[in-house]
Design a protein around this motif. Structure first.
Motif, PDB file in Angstrom:
ATOM      1  N   THR A 137      38.271  50.740  37.511  1.00  0.00           N
ATOM      2  CA  THR A 137      39.326  49.851  37.979  1.00  0.00           C
ATOM      3  C   THR A 137      40.584  49.967  37.133  1.00  0.00           C
ATOM      4  O   THR A 137      41.576  49.325  37.408  1.00  0.00           O
ATOM      5  CB  THR A 137      38.848  48.384  37.989  1.00  0.00           C
ATOM      6  OG1 THR A 137      38.404  48.031  36.674  1.00  0.00           O
ATOM      7  CG2 THR A 137      37.714  48.202  38.980  1.00  0.00           C
ATOM      8  N   GLN A 138      40.526  50.747  36.091  1.00  0.00           N
ATOM      9  CA  GLN A 138      41.710  51.036  35.278  1.00  0.00           C
ATOM     10  C   GLN A 138      41.759  52.555  35.117  1.00  0.00           C
ATOM     11  O   GLN A 138      41.407  53.096  34.074  1.00  0.00           O
ATOM     12  CB  GLN A 138      41.619  50.288  33.951  1.00  0.00           C
ATOM     13  CG  GLN A 138      41.633  48.777  34.167  1.00  0.00           C
ATOM     14  CD  GLN A 138      41.349  48.005  32.901  1.00  0.00           C
ATOM     15  OE1 GLN A 138      40.442  48.349  32.163  1.00  0.00           O
ATOM     16  NE2 GLN A 138      42.124  46.973  32.648  1.00  0.00           N
TER      17      GLN A 138
ATOM     18  N   SER B 110      37.621  46.821  42.696  1.00  0.00           N
ATOM     19  CA  SER B 110      36.682  46.317  41.694  1.00  0.00           C
ATOM     20  C   SER B 110      35.606  45.442  42.310  1.00  0.00           C
ATOM     21  O   SER B 110      34.525  45.274  41.729  1.00  0.00           O
ATOM     22  CB  SER B 110      37.436  45.539  40.613  1.00  0.00           C
ATOM     23  OG  SER B 110      37.907  44.296  41.106  1.00  0.00           O
ATOM     24  N   ARG B 111      35.888  44.842  43.473  1.00  0.00           N
ATOM     25  CA  ARG B 111      34.928  43.946  44.117  1.00  0.00           C
ATOM     26  C   ARG B 111      33.969  44.672  45.064  1.00  0.00           C
ATOM     27  O   ARG B 111      33.050  44.069  45.610  1.00  0.00           O
ATOM     28  CB  ARG B 111      35.662  42.854  44.896  1.00  0.00           C
ATOM     29  CG  ARG B 111      36.356  41.834  44.009  1.00  0.00           C
ATOM     30  CD  ARG B 111      36.913  40.659  44.819  1.00  0.00           C
ATOM     31  NE  ARG B 111      38.117  41.029  45.554  1.00  0.00           N
ATOM     32  CZ  ARG B 111      38.165  41.258  46.858  1.00  0.00           C
ATOM     33  NH1 ARG B 111      37.074  41.183  47.590  1.00  0.00           N
ATOM     34  NH2 ARG B 111      39.310  41.560  47.452  1.00  0.00           N
TER      35      ARG B 111
ATOM     36  N   LEU C 100      48.146  45.783  41.934  1.00  0.00           N
ATOM     37  CA  LEU C 100      47.064  45.004  41.343  1.00  0.00           C
ATOM     38  C   LEU C 100      46.033  44.593  42.389  1.00  0.00           C
ATOM     39  O   LEU C 100      44.825  44.595  42.124  1.00  0.00           O
ATOM     40  CB  LEU C 100      47.624  43.760  40.651  1.00  0.00           C
ATOM     41  CG  LEU C 100      48.403  44.015  39.360  1.00  0.00           C
ATOM     42  CD1 LEU C 100      49.036  42.722  38.850  1.00  0.00           C
ATOM     43  CD2 LEU C 100      47.514  44.616  38.295  1.00  0.00           C
ATOM     44  N   GLN C 101      46.495  44.264  43.586  1.00  0.00           N
ATOM     45  CA  GLN C 101      45.562  43.888  44.651  1.00  0.00           C
ATOM     46  C   GLN C 101      44.693  45.070  45.068  1.00  0.00           C
ATOM     47  O   GLN C 101      43.517  44.889  45.408  1.00  0.00           O
ATOM     48  CB  GLN C 101      46.332  43.342  45.849  1.00  0.00           C
ATOM     49  CG  GLN C 101      46.899  41.949  45.620  1.00  0.00           C
ATOM     50  CD  GLN C 101      47.722  41.440  46.779  1.00  0.00           C
ATOM     51  OE1 GLN C 101      48.210  42.217  47.617  1.00  0.00           O
ATOM     52  NE2 GLN C 101      47.903  40.122  46.853  1.00  0.00           N
TER      53      GLN C 101
ATOM     54  N   TYR D 249      48.427  48.472  32.902  1.00  0.00           N
ATOM     55  CA  TYR D 249      47.173  47.742  33.058  1.00  0.00           C
ATOM     56  C   TYR D 249      45.962  48.520  32.569  1.00  0.00           C
ATOM     57  O   TYR D 249      44.843  48.300  32.998  1.00  0.00           O
ATOM     58  CB  TYR D 249      47.005  47.309  34.521  1.00  0.00           C
ATOM     59  CG  TYR D 249      48.044  46.285  34.890  1.00  0.00           C
ATOM     60  CD1 TYR D 249      47.923  44.965  34.449  1.00  0.00           C
ATOM     61  CD2 TYR D 249      49.175  46.646  35.615  1.00  0.00           C
ATOM     62  CE1 TYR D 249      48.901  44.031  34.743  1.00  0.00           C
ATOM     63  CE2 TYR D 249      50.155  45.714  35.918  1.00  0.00           C
ATOM     64  CZ  TYR D 249      50.005  44.401  35.485  1.00  0.00           C
ATOM     65  OH  TYR D 249      50.989  43.478  35.773  1.00  0.00           O
TER      66      TYR D 249
ATOM     67  N   HIS E 154      42.100  52.051  50.664  1.00  0.00           N
ATOM     68  CA  HIS E 154      42.850  50.790  50.598  1.00  0.00           C
ATOM     69  C   HIS E 154      44.199  51.025  51.266  1.00  0.00           C
ATOM     70  O   HIS E 154      45.010  51.819  50.785  1.00  0.00           O
ATOM     71  CB  HIS E 154      43.059  50.334  49.150  1.00  0.00           C
ATOM     72  CG  HIS E 154      43.754  49.017  49.039  1.00  0.00           C
ATOM     73  ND1 HIS E 154      43.094  47.813  49.099  1.00  0.00           N
ATOM     74  CD2 HIS E 154      45.077  48.712  48.882  1.00  0.00           C
ATOM     75  CE1 HIS E 154      43.960  46.819  48.974  1.00  0.00           C
ATOM     76  NE2 HIS E 154      45.172  47.335  48.845  1.00  0.00           N
TER      77      HIS E 154
ATOM     78  N   LEU F 278      43.673  47.531  43.069  1.00  0.00           N
ATOM     79  CA  LEU F 278      42.661  47.675  42.022  1.00  0.00           C
ATOM     80  C   LEU F 278      41.639  46.549  42.086  1.00  0.00           C
ATOM     81  O   LEU F 278      40.438  46.768  41.893  1.00  0.00           O
ATOM     82  CB  LEU F 278      43.327  47.702  40.648  1.00  0.00           C
ATOM     83  CG  LEU F 278      44.280  48.871  40.356  1.00  0.00           C
ATOM     84  CD1 LEU F 278      44.766  48.796  38.919  1.00  0.00           C
ATOM     85  CD2 LEU F 278      43.603  50.208  40.615  1.00  0.00           C
ATOM     86  N   GLU F 279      42.117  45.337  42.373  1.00  0.00           N
ATOM     87  CA  GLU F 279      41.213  44.193  42.456  1.00  0.00           C
ATOM     88  C   GLU F 279      40.255  44.349  43.635  1.00  0.00           C
ATOM     89  O   GLU F 279      39.049  44.066  43.521  1.00  0.00           O
ATOM     90  CB  GLU F 279      42.033  42.912  42.595  1.00  0.00           C
ATOM     91  CG  GLU F 279      41.245  41.630  42.389  1.00  0.00           C
ATOM     92  CD  GLU F 279      40.652  41.092  43.681  1.00  0.00           C
ATOM     93  OE1 GLU F 279      39.694  40.303  43.606  1.00  0.00           O
ATOM     94  OE2 GLU F 279      41.139  41.465  44.768  1.00  0.00           O
ATOM     95  N   SER F 280      40.777  44.825  44.761  1.00  0.00           N
ATOM     96  CA  SER F 280      39.930  45.061  45.928  1.00  0.00           C
ATOM     97  C   SER F 280      38.853  46.090  45.619  1.00  0.00           C
ATOM     98  O   SER F 280      37.685  45.916  45.962  1.00  0.00           O
ATOM     99  CB  SER F 280      40.793  45.541  47.107  1.00  0.00           C
ATOM    100  OG  SER F 280      39.983  45.978  48.191  1.00  0.00           O
TER     101      SER F 280
END
Length: 229
Positions: free
Chosen positions: A47-48, A221-222, A214-215, A36, A199, A217-219
């Motif tokens: 986030t990456q 990023s927000r 992925l969740q 990713y 996290h 990283l998504e968390s």
């Protein structure tokens, strides 16, 4: 990476079966990490992530039962040798470094294997993978202070910060800690996690999935990242 032993007990197997499953999960994380990150080399999006540290063996783990400890050492030798010849490591120029103290307590074969992996990837600068073995957060701070004392330098925040494992290797402070099974950091990078986001995943490490990664990283990023300010 927590929960290998509990996973083994849940399925009625020896703890080393759980550790083997955990090692397989760690290999998958390496794949997900790279998968990713488009245009990986030189990429800097938080986030990456360009930097990844996996805590494989803590300083407290030396107190485990001898058969488990020796089994873990043998497993690490095999996994680290495999890592040295993993195509993704070379294709994406992943520099692998090992951090932690008390190396004198590891068997010679494991020490030689870690040296070999570091040597093979020493020229890479695309991504940076740290593997913490024999690592303890308090031990790291004590080691930093002892280094300053031996150099005759003043013991203050700035100087201690220059002696941490991350700083010594040019790795930035931790942005995100992902922890399975438990809701605590257990002393992971005590100095370099002052402003880190947390996290927690309510699964045992061997149960981790690509969606969980992925969740996480998504968390992250927000979130509104203020760096402790």
């Amino acid at each position: 990476m927590d929960g290998n032993r509990r996973y083994a007990r849940q399925i009625g197997e020896h703890v080393l079966v759980g550790h083997a499953k955990g090692a397989a999960t760690a290999s998958k994380v390496l794949e997900w990490w790279i998968k990713y990150i488009p245009n990986t080399v030189g990429y800097s999006s938080p986030t990456q992530p360009k930097y990844l540290t996996c805590w494989a063996f803590s300083s407290e783990n030396f107190e485990r039962a001898e058969d488990e400890r020796e089994g873990l050492f043998a497993m690490m030798v095999a996994e680290f040798k495999s890592l040295a010849f993993t195509s993704l490591v070379h294709l994406f120029r992943v520099r692998v470094q090992f951090i932690g103290g008390e190396r004198h307590r590891f068997p010679l074969e494991l020490l030689e294997t870690m040296d070999m992996v570091e040597e093979i990837t020493s020229s890479y600068d695309g991504l940076f993978l740290q593997i913490a073995v024999g690592y303890g957060g308090r031990q790291e701070v004590v080691s930093a202070v002892q280094s300053l004392v031996s150099q005759g330098k003043e013991i203050n925040e700035e100087n201690i910060g220059k002696q941490t494992y991350c700083r010594q290797r040019g790795i930035p402070p931790v942005s995100l800690i992902i922890r399975t099974s438990e809701r605590r950091t257990s002393g992971f990078f005590l100095w370099d996690t002052q402003a880190a986001e947390l996290h927690f995943i309510n699964k045992l490490w061997p149960q981790l999935t690509e969606i969980d990664w992925l969740q996480a990283l998504e968390s992250f990023s927000r979130r509104e990242i203020r760096g402790g300010k």
